[in-house]
Design a protein around this motif. Structure first.
Motif, PDB file in Angstrom:
ATOM      1  N   PHE A   1       0.854  -1.178   0.000  1.00  0.00           N
ATOM      2  CA  PHE A   1       0.000   0.000   0.000  1.00  0.00           C
ATOM      3  C   PHE A   1       0.891   1.229   0.000  1.00  0.00           C
ATOM      4  O   PHE A   1       2.096   1.145   0.212  1.00  0.00           O
ATOM      5  CB  PHE A   1      -0.918  -0.004   1.231  1.00  0.00           C
ATOM      6  N   TYR A   2       0.313   2.407  -0.198  1.00  0.00           N
ATOM      7  CA  TYR A   2       1.109   3.627  -0.211  1.00  0.00           C
ATOM      8  C   TYR A   2       1.449   4.113   1.198  1.00  0.00           C
ATOM      9  O   TYR A   2       0.814   3.741   2.171  1.00  0.00           O
ATOM     10  CB  TYR A   2       0.452   4.729  -1.024  1.00  0.00           C
ATOM     11  N   GLN A   3       2.481   4.969   1.294  1.00  0.00           N
ATOM     12  CA  GLN A   3       2.885   5.579   2.565  1.00  0.00           C
ATOM     13  C   GLN A   3       2.133   6.879   2.818  1.00  0.00           C
ATOM     14  O   GLN A   3       1.756   7.177   3.936  1.00  0.00           O
ATOM     15  CB  GLN A   3       4.393   5.876   2.548  1.00  0.00           C
ATOM     16  N   ILE A   4       1.974   7.678   1.767  1.00  0.00           N
ATOM     17  CA  ILE A   4       1.313   8.977   1.850  1.00  0.00           C
ATOM     18  C   ILE A   4       0.179   8.982   0.829  1.00  0.00           C
ATOM     19  O   ILE A   4       0.362   8.549  -0.309  1.00  0.00           O
ATOM     20  CB  ILE A   4       2.290  10.133   1.519  1.00  0.00           C
ATOM     21  N   GLY A   5      -0.978   9.492   1.244  1.00  0.00           N
ATOM     22  CA  GLY A   5      -2.113   9.582   0.338  1.00  0.00           C
ATOM     23  C   GLY A   5      -2.640  11.008   0.277  1.00  0.00           C
ATOM     24  O   GLY A   5      -2.498  11.776   1.234  1.00  0.00           O
ATOM     25  N   LEU A   6      -3.252  11.350  -0.835  1.00  0.00           N
ATOM     26  CA  LEU A   6      -3.823  12.678  -1.052  1.00  0.00           C
ATOM     27  C   LEU A   6      -5.180  12.502  -1.699  1.00  0.00           C
ATOM     28  O   LEU A   6      -5.309  11.784  -2.695  1.00  0.00           O
ATOM     29  CB  LEU A   6      -2.901  13.494  -1.961  1.00  0.00           C
ATOM     30  N   ALA A  29       5.272  16.683   8.476  1.00  0.00           N
ATOM     31  CA  ALA A  29       4.481  15.467   8.737  1.00  0.00           C
ATOM     32  C   ALA A  29       4.621  14.474   7.593  1.00  0.00           C
ATOM     33  O   ALA A  29       4.805  13.269   7.813  1.00  0.00           O
ATOM     34  CB  ALA A  29       3.023  15.838   8.962  1.00  0.00           C
ATOM     35  N   VAL A  30       4.554  14.965   6.356  1.00  0.00           N
ATOM     36  CA  VAL A  30       4.680  14.097   5.186  1.00  0.00           C
ATOM     37  C   VAL A  30       6.096  13.495   5.130  1.00  0.00           C
ATOM     38  O   VAL A  30       6.252  12.292   4.911  1.00  0.00           O
ATOM     39  CB  VAL A  30       4.351  14.874   3.884  1.00  0.00           C
ATOM     40  N   LYS A  31       7.084  14.321   5.360  1.00  0.00           N
ATOM     41  CA  LYS A  31       8.469  13.820   5.358  1.00  0.00           C
ATOM     42  C   LYS A  31       8.631  12.709   6.400  1.00  0.00           C
ATOM     43  O   LYS A  31       9.236  11.673   6.131  1.00  0.00           O
ATOM     44  CB  LYS A  31       9.434  14.975   5.639  1.00  0.00           C
ATOM     45  N   GLY A  32       8.085  12.941   7.583  1.00  0.00           N
ATOM     46  CA  GLY A  32       8.134  11.907   8.628  1.00  0.00           C
ATOM     47  C   GLY A  32       7.435  10.634   8.209  1.00  0.00           C
ATOM     48  O   GLY A  32       7.869   9.532   8.540  1.00  0.00           O
ATOM     49  N   GLY A  33       6.329  10.765   7.460  1.00  0.00           N
ATOM     50  CA  GLY A  33       5.601   9.599   6.995  1.00  0.00           C
ATOM     51  C   GLY A  33       6.396   8.737   6.035  1.00  0.00           C
ATOM     52  O   GLY A  33       6.238   7.521   6.007  1.00  0.00           O
ATOM     53  N   PHE A  34       7.269   9.344   5.263  1.00  0.00           N
ATOM     54  CA  PHE A  34       8.138   8.570   4.384  1.00  0.00           C
ATOM     55  C   PHE A  34       9.235   7.853   5.154  1.00  0.00           C
ATOM     56  O   PHE A  34       9.820   6.899   4.673  1.00  0.00           O
ATOM     57  CB  PHE A  34       8.769   9.473   3.307  1.00  0.00           C
ATOM     58  N   GLU A  35       9.527   8.329   6.372  1.00  0.00           N
ATOM     59  CA  GLU A  35      10.626   7.755   7.149  1.00  0.00           C
ATOM     60  C   GLU A  35      10.176   6.662   8.117  1.00  0.00           C
ATOM     61  O   GLU A  35      11.010   6.022   8.747  1.00  0.00           O
ATOM     62  CB  GLU A  35      11.337   8.885   7.916  1.00  0.00           C
ATOM     63  N   THR A  41     -15.479  16.238   0.197  1.00  0.00           N
ATOM     64  CA  THR A  41     -16.543  17.240   0.073  1.00  0.00           C
ATOM     65  C   THR A  41     -16.225  18.536   0.800  1.00  0.00           C
ATOM     66  O   THR A  41     -16.662  19.604   0.384  1.00  0.00           O
ATOM     67  CB  THR A  41     -17.884  16.695   0.593  1.00  0.00           C
ATOM     68  N   SER A  42     -15.446  18.464   1.876  1.00  0.00           N
ATOM     69  CA  SER A  42     -15.167  19.690   2.634  1.00  0.00           C
ATOM     70  C   SER A  42     -13.743  20.206   2.475  1.00  0.00           C
ATOM     71  O   SER A  42     -13.360  21.168   3.115  1.00  0.00           O
ATOM     72  CB  SER A  42     -15.462  19.463   4.121  1.00  0.00           C
ATOM     73  N   GLY A  43     -12.941  19.583   1.635  1.00  0.00           N
ATOM     74  CA  GLY A  43     -11.575  20.061   1.459  1.00  0.00           C
ATOM     75  C   GLY A  43     -10.640  18.987   0.944  1.00  0.00           C
ATOM     76  O   GLY A  43     -10.923  18.309  -0.042  1.00  0.00           O
ATOM     77  N   ILE A  44      -9.529  18.814   1.677  1.00  0.00           N
ATOM     78  CA  ILE A  44      -8.457  17.898   1.258  1.00  0.00           C
ATOM     79  C   ILE A  44      -8.032  17.048   2.447  1.00  0.00           C
ATOM     80  O   ILE A  44      -7.950  17.536   3.577  1.00  0.00           O
ATOM     81  CB  ILE A  44      -7.248  18.695   0.735  1.00  0.00           C
ATOM     82  N   SER A  45      -7.736  15.788   2.188  1.00  0.00           N
ATOM     83  CA  SER A  45      -7.200  14.894   3.206  1.00  0.00           C
ATOM     84  C   SER A  45      -5.817  14.431   2.776  1.00  0.00           C
ATOM     85  O   SER A  45      -5.611  14.063   1.618  1.00  0.00           O
ATOM     86  CB  SER A  45      -8.091  13.658   3.393  1.00  0.00           C
ATOM     87  N   VAL A  46      -4.886  14.456   3.718  1.00  0.00           N
ATOM     88  CA  VAL A  46      -3.558  13.894   3.505  1.00  0.00           C
ATOM     89  C   VAL A  46      -3.437  12.727   4.477  1.00  0.00           C
ATOM     90  O   VAL A  46      -3.588  12.899   5.690  1.00  0.00           O
ATOM     91  CB  VAL A  46      -2.438  14.935   3.755  1.00  0.00           C
ATOM     92  N   TYR A  47      -3.203  11.538   3.941  1.00  0.00           N
ATOM     93  CA  TYR A  47      -3.095  10.333   4.758  1.00  0.00           C
ATOM     94  C   TYR A  47      -1.629  10.002   4.963  1.00  0.00           C
ATOM     95  O   TYR A  47      -0.855   9.985   4.008  1.00  0.00           O
ATOM     96  CB  TYR A  47      -3.798   9.159   4.070  1.00  0.00           C
ATOM     97  N   ILE A  48      -1.269   9.741   6.204  1.00  0.00           N
ATOM     98  CA  ILE A  48       0.105   9.371   6.530  1.00  0.00           C
ATOM     99  C   ILE A  48       0.034   8.014   7.223  1.00  0.00           C
ATOM    100  O   ILE A  48      -0.391   7.899   8.366  1.00  0.00           O
ATOM    101  CB  ILE A  48       0.772  10.447   7.402  1.00  0.00           C
TER     102      ILE A  48
END
Length: 139
Positions: free
Chosen positions: A73-78, A132-138, A82-89
Motif C-alpha cells: 500500500f502507499y505511505q502517503i495519500g492525497l 508530517a509528510v516527510k516523517g511519513g516517508f521515514e 466534500t469539505s476540502g483535502i485529506s492527507v493520509y500518513i
C-alpha cells in the motif's frame, strides 16, 4: 491510461481552488520523495461500486492484517473530499503521534491517527504539513 495521467485527470477534475491546492501538494510530495512509487485508487471496489473518494498514493509499504496476510500500500495519500483535502500518513503504530506532534501547530485542520484534513492550504502551516509528510516517508 498511465498512473500519472490518472492523477493529472483527477487533480484537473477538482474545482479551481481545490485543484490549485492539490497540485501544490502533489508537487511538494514529489519534491520530498521524487522516486516514490505513484498510485491512483479510483475509489471503486471489485464490483465497480464507489466506496471511497479517489486517492493519489506515494511510496510503498507493506500493511500486515490481523489474519497475517500482507498487502502493498502507499505511505502517503492525497484526496479531495466534500469539505476540502485529506492527507493520509500511513505507518505510525502509535495513533496519537500525528495529533500530538502536529495537531497544535498545523493550523485549522483535523488531525487523527493517520489523516490530516483541512479546507484549503491557506488554513494551515504548509511547513508543518511538509514535516508530517516527510516523517511519513521515514516510518
Amino acid at each position: 491510461m498511465t498512473t500519472q495521467n490518472q492523477i493529472n485527470e483527477y487533480i484537473n477534475s477538482q474545482p479551481e481552488a481545490k485543484r490549485n491546492d492539490m497540485q501544490t501538494l502533489h508537487s511538494m510530495i514529489l519534491e520530498l520523495q521524487p522516486t516514490a512509487k505513484l498510485w491512483f485508487l479510483d475509489g471503486k471496489n471489485e464490483e465497480g461500486k464507489v466506496v471511497s473518494n479517489p486517492n493519489i498514493g506515494y511510496g510503498s509499504r507493506m500493511n500486515e492484517y490481523a489474519n497475517g496476510k500482507q498487502k502493498e500500500f502507499y505511505q502517503i495519500g492525497l484526496s479531495g473530499n466534500t469539505s476540502g483535502i485529506s492527507v493520509y500518513i500511513m505507518g505510525y503504530a502509535d495513533k496519537t503521534y500525528l495529533p500530538k506532534t502536529y495537531g497544535e501547530t498545523i493550523g485549522k485542520a483535523s488531525v487523527t491517527g493517520y489523516c490530516i484534513k483541512f479546507k484549503s492550504l491557506k488554513d494551515i502551516d504548509l511547513e508543518v504539513l511538509k514535516a508530517a509528510v516527510k516523517g511519513g516517508f521515514e516510518v
